[in-house]
Design a protein around this motif. Structure first.
Motif, mmCIF file in Angstrom:
data_model
loop_
_atom_site.group_PDB
_atom_site.id
_atom_site.type_symbol
_atom_site.label_atom_id
_atom_site.label_comp_id
_atom_site.label_asym_id
_atom_site.label_seq_id
_atom_site.Cartn_x
_atom_site.Cartn_y
_atom_site.Cartn_z
ATOM 1 N N PHE A 470 124.430 51.633 60.952
ATOM 2 C CA PHE A 470 125.606 50.852 61.366
ATOM 3 C C PHE A 470 125.449 49.386 60.974
ATOM 4 N N ASN A 471 124.263 48.832 61.173
ATOM 5 C CA ASN A 471 124.019 47.429 60.814
ATOM 6 C C ASN A 471 124.117 47.221 59.310
ATOM 7 N N LYS A 472 123.606 48.191 58.567
ATOM 8 C CA LYS A 472 123.679 48.102 57.107
ATOM 9 C C LYS A 472 125.137 48.040 56.646
ATOM 10 N N ILE A 473 125.970 48.906 57.229
ATOM 11 C CA ILE A 473 127.397 48.913 56.866
ATOM 12 C C ILE A 473 128.073 47.635 57.352
ATOM 13 N N ASN A 474 127.707 47.207 58.548
ATOM 14 C CA ASN A 474 128.336 46.027 59.146
ATOM 15 C C ASN A 474 128.094 44.763 58.326
ATOM 16 N N ASN A 475 126.969 44.741 57.618
ATOM 17 C CA ASN A 475 126.610 43.555 56.832
ATOM 18 C C ASN A 475 127.203 43.568 55.427
ATOM 19 N N LEU A 476 127.943 44.616 55.096
ATOM 20 C CA LEU A 476 128.586 44.671 53.779
ATOM 21 C C LEU A 476 129.672 43.606 53.689
ATOM 22 N N PRO A 477 129.948 43.098 52.492
ATOM 23 C CA PRO A 477 130.957 42.031 52.340
ATOM 24 C C PRO A 477 132.372 42.550 52.593
ATOM 25 N N GLU A 478 133.283 41.632 52.924
ATOM 26 C CA GLU A 478 134.689 41.951 53.143
ATOM 27 C C GLU A 478 135.562 40.981 52.357
ATOM 28 N N ILE A 479 135.113 40.648 51.153
ATOM 29 C CA ILE A 479 135.800 39.622 50.366
ATOM 30 C C ILE A 479 137.073 40.161 49.718
ATOM 31 N N SER A 480 136.971 41.310 49.096
ATOM 32 C CA SER A 480 138.116 41.874 48.366
ATOM 33 C C SER A 480 138.640 43.115 49.078
ATOM 34 N N ARG A 482 138.851 45.974 47.753
ATOM 35 C CA ARG A 482 137.940 47.075 47.427
ATOM 36 C C ARG A 482 136.721 47.065 48.350
ATOM 37 N N ASP A 483 136.239 45.859 48.697
ATOM 38 C CA ASP A 483 135.115 45.751 49.633
ATOM 39 C C ASP A 483 135.478 46.429 50.963
ATOM 40 N N ILE A 484 136.673 46.115 51.439
ATOM 41 C CA ILE A 484 137.106 46.664 52.735
ATOM 42 C C ILE A 484 137.267 48.178 52.635
ATOM 43 N N ASP A 485 137.826 48.665 51.528
ATOM 44 C CA ASP A 485 137.973 50.112 51.323
ATOM 45 C C ASP A 485 136.609 50.798 51.367
ATOM 46 N N ASP A 486 135.640 50.230 50.642
ATOM 47 C CA ASP A 486 134.300 50.822 50.603
ATOM 48 C C ASP A 486 133.655 50.815 51.987
ATOM 49 N N LYS A 487 133.841 49.732 52.710
ATOM 50 C CA LYS A 487 133.250 49.613 54.043
ATOM 51 C C LYS A 487 133.876 50.636 55.000
ATOM 52 N N LEU A 488 135.186 50.777 54.912
ATOM 53 C CA LEU A 488 135.866 51.767 55.748
ATOM 54 C C LEU A 488 135.384 53.183 55.447
ATOM 55 N N THR A 489 135.226 53.493 54.177
ATOM 56 C CA THR A 489 134.753 54.822 53.796
ATOM 57 C C THR A 489 133.382 55.113 54.395
ATOM 58 N N GLN A 490 132.485 54.143 54.327
ATOM 59 C CA GLN A 490 131.143 54.346 54.871
ATOM 60 C C GLN A 490 131.173 54.466 56.395
ATOM 61 N N LEU A 491 132.024 53.693 57.052
ATOM 62 C CA LEU A 491 132.146 53.802 58.507
ATOM 63 C C LEU A 491 132.680 55.172 58.916
ATOM 64 N N LYS A 492 133.681 55.635 58.195
ATOM 65 C CA LYS A 492 134.266 56.939 58.523
ATOM 66 C C LYS A 492 133.263 58.066 58.297
ATOM 67 N N ASN A 493 132.464 57.952 57.240
ATOM 68 C CA ASN A 493 131.421 58.954 57.009
ATOM 69 C C ASN A 493 130.352 58.908 58.095
ATOM 70 N N LEU A 494 130.084 57.716 58.621
ATOM 71 C CA LEU A 494 129.100 57.581 59.689
ATOM 72 C C LEU A 494 129.563 58.339 60.930
ATOM 73 N N GLY A 495 130.857 58.277 61.204
ATOM 74 C CA GLY A 495 131.381 58.954 62.382
ATOM 75 C C GLY A 495 131.747 60.401 62.123
ATOM 76 N N ILE A 523 136.504 50.197 62.546
ATOM 77 C CA ILE A 523 137.597 50.744 61.719
ATOM 78 C C ILE A 523 138.918 50.092 62.111
ATOM 79 N N ALA A 524 139.163 49.959 63.407
ATOM 80 C CA ALA A 524 140.407 49.336 63.885
ATOM 81 C C ALA A 524 140.509 47.893 63.394
ATOM 82 N N ARG A 525 139.396 47.144 63.453
ATOM 83 C CA ARG A 525 139.405 45.743 62.998
ATOM 84 C C ARG A 525 139.718 45.655 61.508
ATOM 85 N N LEU A 526 139.094 46.520 60.709
ATOM 86 C CA LEU A 526 139.300 46.487 59.258
ATOM 87 C C LEU A 526 140.715 46.928 58.884
ATOM 88 N N GLU A 527 141.255 47.903 59.616
ATOM 89 C CA GLU A 527 142.626 48.329 59.336
ATOM 90 C C GLU A 527 143.613 47.191 59.630
#
Length: 988
Positions: A470-480, A482-495, A523-527
């Protein structure tokens, strides 16, 4: 003439190729034939012109280790080894002809292998029976790379032999379309035996026909199509079905019979699976009151059809089988039913008529068989004529194959050591027993792992990885974006893994059931960052539900978002459920009472048009069908639906409601109308002026219905042919019943509706009406039927729903109706490749007022205020141990149990089950605590300890239920089989 047949154990093995070679040996006593033996006894019985060579394995797979990455060589190692061993087994021999079958690929190297081992011959002939790749592309398990390798070898083999011949005109043309080499037709009547005795007329009016599938259990032969075909035939028309034939291995180590048994298990089918039979036993089957059904996907010929017909047995044959053309060319007078396996619904009526008029149909066939005069003089080329034909081959491809062979044989000799035969022989004697022991040991170990595997143990191990992942995913960038899409995908796979392959690859880093609130919060925050406010609100509502409180003050945002998206009722309900108030339960109860009153009446609405093709004013059953973007499925749907037995009695009507669909359903309907009229199908086509919800379409259909009973289907749903008749009979027999249901089968189909595989069964065995409060799928439309007057008594559908209206209606009327099970599979779901409309997060939002409010304390008051204590106590016990209709395992539902025990405390203070209130409270608190673990240090060990303690607490409390429940606790109380982990837990 000396002919070497490159096959094995011809007078020992049973198979189409072996049968062909046996027959040409016996039909040509003037020719000398030779073949190889592995299992056939040296002194076994065989004709005088049949001679044998023992098969020696001079070359083995390990000789080709480290062959390199040369792709062509990797594809052809098996044909090379077989060809080399065959040639070694007949080394220094002299033949006129070498004849090899094309269902093997070793003919590719036989020329070079024979040259290498000093085998002399004049011609290499390829006998065309049917290449394996054509079978495997339809098999139970498909490996495209393996099939491509086979096709590579098969195509080369065809080009480099001297002569090609076959027994099927269709199959010869198949090859002629690919390559410009002559091939020759060898007429089957040159080598098969035809009956000479007259068949007696058939008279048996006491027994219904038996339906027999005969063929290997590979999918290409169509045993699965046979099972599907019987699903849509009236069961009263036949006794039972048989699948007769040899088993076939699949590429994943299972067998065709394994997959067939899985199909039959899901369908509750009256079909027996039988091993292959001898010719005498098959002839006995043909002589019985039976029908032979051969629905193959690809068959060069299929002599079983001819044998069946010539024995006077009515036969149904796939139009993909070469035997159809053979029969039309040679026996045009023989009647049989040819079916299009990609649209077998067109043949259902013909098959039904055959079964209804079985004696007449069989005797008509017998009359034609007895009148056949066989002219064996004009059969074209004889076998020797074919062998004497001029050689034709590709010199270029021969040169290429020769180069392959030289590379492979040289590599073998480099790998081989002195006295290789002795080493191989000794190693086999030593290693085979050891390998067997190892395999047994591995199997024992695997079984232990499988039998002891529990979700609790898996989640314990996973908890050691959660915080770091979770920390590894949480520390991923949210600049673009695509960054947010990738982060969401990893969070959803975690759950919840988005696909099975992800879960298999990263087993311990996906699918976490503990600390899910942290995942959903992110996920709610990123959406929200992506401006997906409604989806964000969906996850925040899920958080509130899972914690049973608005811990993070999210209710205001959810309410505003719902109202902004016209979800005013969802906004009202979530506030009734979770806004802190002492009157929540009373307010929820009052909401449900008001909702009930609101839907008691329905005002008819205008149409764009209605076309009514009914001939009378009253029927027994109405089948209502909503249409929207249904053009591609409507024709197939109607072709199956009109096979209902009730239509033959003019007791059913179809009501099509087109909700202003943008597609051309109406134009398609017009093209189908002449056939529908010809078959006297009562049908209405009505179209609304604008797009409406499915519940609007259903309400319209209720008013148009002229029947006491009604059911609702989509064009991707179906009822078996006698299903509605059986269900209606149950309602007829008991006036107190309002809704009857059966089991339903879920299948995957292609875009044309052709079956691909079974998915699961909604099994409603041991049905109890209270189970609907735990799983609304227990009360079904697909395989169900109910009295139309429940709408007059208890109300119509709520047209404001887009996806959960059926769930809401069931919960609203359930307290007032009586339901029952008619045990059998009556409903069929066709899962087309496109998504179903209810597979989206919007349905989860609607379930707030369709499902969750009915499970609240106020909802229980609504459902059970008129029921007795025994009813509510029965539901409490079900919460502690029940099976969802779509699962084989058992579940618990402590959320509902927690509300029921509170209801009992308030209304029935003397209930004996209040003794377990404290235990249910503790378990409920434990489950809630695992949704959000207080782990300030963010260490995996703390999460592990919290889960372990929670499990121990859960186990301790659940033991108290033994006093009231009689079952094996170790298979029930697994914590993660609670409903909160089985419903609305997936990622959107």
């Amino acid at each position: 003439m000396k002919i070497f047949l490159a096959e094995f154990d011809l007078f020992h093995k049973i198979g189409g190729g072996q049968t062909f070679y046996r027959n040409i040996i016996t039909k040509n006593p003037h020719l000398q034939f030779y073949y190889l033996t592995i299992e056939e006894k040296i002194n076994g019985q065989r004709p005088a012109n049949a001679h044998i060579f023992p098969y020696y394995q001079r070359y083995i797979k390990s000789d080709l280790k480290k062959i390199g990455n040369n792709l062509p060589l990797e594809k052809i190692t098996r044909p090379f080894l077989l060809a080399s061993n065959i040639a070694y087994s007949i080394r220094h021999q002299n033949f006129d002809i070498i004849d090899c079958p094309d269902y093997e690929q070793y003919g590719l190297f036989l020329r070079d292998a024979c040259d290498h081992h000093q085998v002399k011959y004049q011609k290499l002939a390829l006998s065309l029976h049917g290449v394996v790749s054509q079978s495997l592309i339809h098999d139970w398990v498909i490996d495209k790379n393996y099939i491509n390798s086979l096709e590579f070898a098969e195509n080369l083999q065809y080009q480099i032999v001297d002569i090609r011949y076959g027994i099927s005109k269709n199959y010869l043309e198949f090859w002629q379309d690919k390559y410009d080499f002559p091939n020759y037709y060898y007429h089957p009547l040159n080598f098969i035996d035809l009956p000479h005795k007259k068949i007696k007329n058939y008279h048996d009016v006491t027994r219904k026909p038996i339906l027999n599938f005969i063929g290997r259990k590979e999918k290409n032969k169509g045993a699965d199509i046979f099972v599907n075909l019987l699903t849509f035939l009236e069961k009263k028309l036949y006794s039972y079905g048989n699948i007769i034939g040899a088993d076939s291995p699949t590429l994943n180590g299972k067998t065709g019979e394994y997959y067939l048994q899985q199909m039959l298990k899901l369908r509750n089918s009256n079909i027996n699976v039988i091993s292959s039979l001898t010719t005498q036993q098959l002839n006995q089957k043909f002589s019985e009151n039976s029908v032979t059904i051969l629905p193959s996907r690809f068959d060069t010929l299929n002599f079983v059809a001819l044998e069946s017909l010539l024995n006077g047995c009515p036969t149904i044959i796939s139009d993909k089988a070469g035997i159809c053309r053979f029969l039309k060319d040679n026996f045009p007078q023989l009647p049989f039913i040819s079916i299009d396996i990609n649209n077998f619904s067109e043949s259902l009526n013909k098959i039904s008529q055959l079964l209804i008029n079985y004696n007449q149909s069989r005797n008509s066939l017998i009359k034609q068989v007895n009148n056949i005069s066989f002219n064996l003089e004009q059969l074209g080329l004889k076998l020797t004529d074919i062998y004497y034909q001029e050689n034709n081959y590709s010199s270029q491809e021969r040169k290429k194959v020769n180069e392959y062979y030289q590379q492979l044989i040289n590599h073998c000799y480099k790998k081989q050591y002195w006295q290789k035969e002795t080493i191989v022989s000794l190693s086999k004697k030593i290693l085979n027993p050891l390998n067997h022991q190892n395999q047994v040991l591995i199997k024992i170990v695997k079984n232990k792992i499988i039998t002891q595997k529990k979700p609790i143990h898996t989640q314990l191990i996973k908890s050691l990885f959660f915080s770091s992942e979770f920390n590894k995913i949480n520390n991923l960038p949210e600049i673009s974006a695509r960054d947010i899409d990738d982060k969401l995908t990893q969070l959803k796979n975690l759950g919840h893994p988005l696909n099975a392959s992800m879960e298999n690859r990263q087993k311990w880093k996906t699918g976490h059931f503990v600390n899910r609130v942290k995942i959903w919060q992110e996920i709610a925050r990123l959406e929200k960052l992506r401006s997906n406010d409604l989806l964000s609100a969906c996850y925040e509502a899920r958080i509130i539900r899972s914690l049973n409180q608005d811990k993070f003050k999210q209710l205001q945002f959810i309410t505003e978002t719902f109202n902004n998206h016209n979800l005013n009722q969802e906004a009202e309900v979530i506030n009734l459920l979770y806004q802190p108030s002492k009157n929540n339960s009373k307010l929820c109860h009052q909401y449900l009472l008001n909702n009930y009153q609101k839907h008691l009446n329905y005002q008819e609405k205008p149409y764009e048009f209605i076309e009514d093709y009914r001939q009378k004013k009253n029927y027994r059953v109405s089948i209502a069908v909503s249409l929207y973007n249904a053009e591609n499925k409507l024709g197939f749907f109607l072709s199956i639906l009109i096979q209902q037995s009730l239509f033959q009695k003019q007791e059913a009507e179809i009501i099509l409601i087109d909700s202003a669909s943008p597609q051309n359903e109406y134009q398609l309907f017009q093209t189908l109308l002449p056939q529908l009229k010809h078959q006297n199908i009562p049908i209405v086509y009505a179209r609304s002026e604008k797009r409406e919800t499915i519940q609007s379409a259903w309400n319209r259909a209720i008013l148009l219905s002229q029947s006491p009973y009604i059911t609702f289907l989509g064009v991707d749903e179906m009822i078996t042919c006698d299903g509605l008749e059986k269900l209606a009979a149950k309602l007829d027999s008991n006036p107190e019943l309002d809704w009857v249901i059966g089991n339903s089968l879920v299948t995957e189909v292609d875009y044309q509706g052709n079956w691909r595989q079974d998915v699961m069964t909604y099994s409603r065995t041991k049905f109890n009406q209270n189970l609907v409060y735990l799983d609304t799928c227990y009360l079904t439309y697909v395989g169900g039927l109910y009295r139309k007057n429940i709408h007059k008594k208890f109300g119509f559908y709520d047209e404001t729903f887009r996806g959960a209206g059926d769930t809401e209606f069931k919960n609203r009327v359930l307290p007032y109706i009586k339901t029952s099970l008619v045990e059998d599979v009556w409903g069929i779901f066709w899962n087309y490749p496109d998504e179903r409309t209810t597979q989206n997060y919007f349905t989860e939002l609607e379930d707030l007022r369709a499902w969750y409010v009915y499970r609240s304390l106020g909802g229980i008051e609504y459902g059970f205020r008129e029921k007795n204590l025994e009813d509510i106590e029965n539901l409490l016990l079900l919460c502690l141990n029940y099976r969802k209709s779509f699962l084989e395992t058992h579940s618990t539902d402590f959320d509902l149990a927690w509300h029921i025990i509170q209801y009992l405390e308030q209304n029935y203070p003397k209930s004996k089950y209040l003794s377990i209130k404290k235990n249910i409270d503790i378990i409920q608190q434990t489950l809630v605590s695992l949704e959000l673990v207080n782990n300030k240090k963010n260490t995996d060990n703390i999460l592990f300890l919290c889960l372990y303690r929670g499990i121990e607490k859960y186990k301790k409390q659940s033991k108290t239920f033994k006093k009231y429940l009689d079952f094996d606790f170790k298979d029930i109380y697994l914590l993660f089989n609670d409903n909160r982990y089985e419903q609305h837990f997936y990622s959107w």
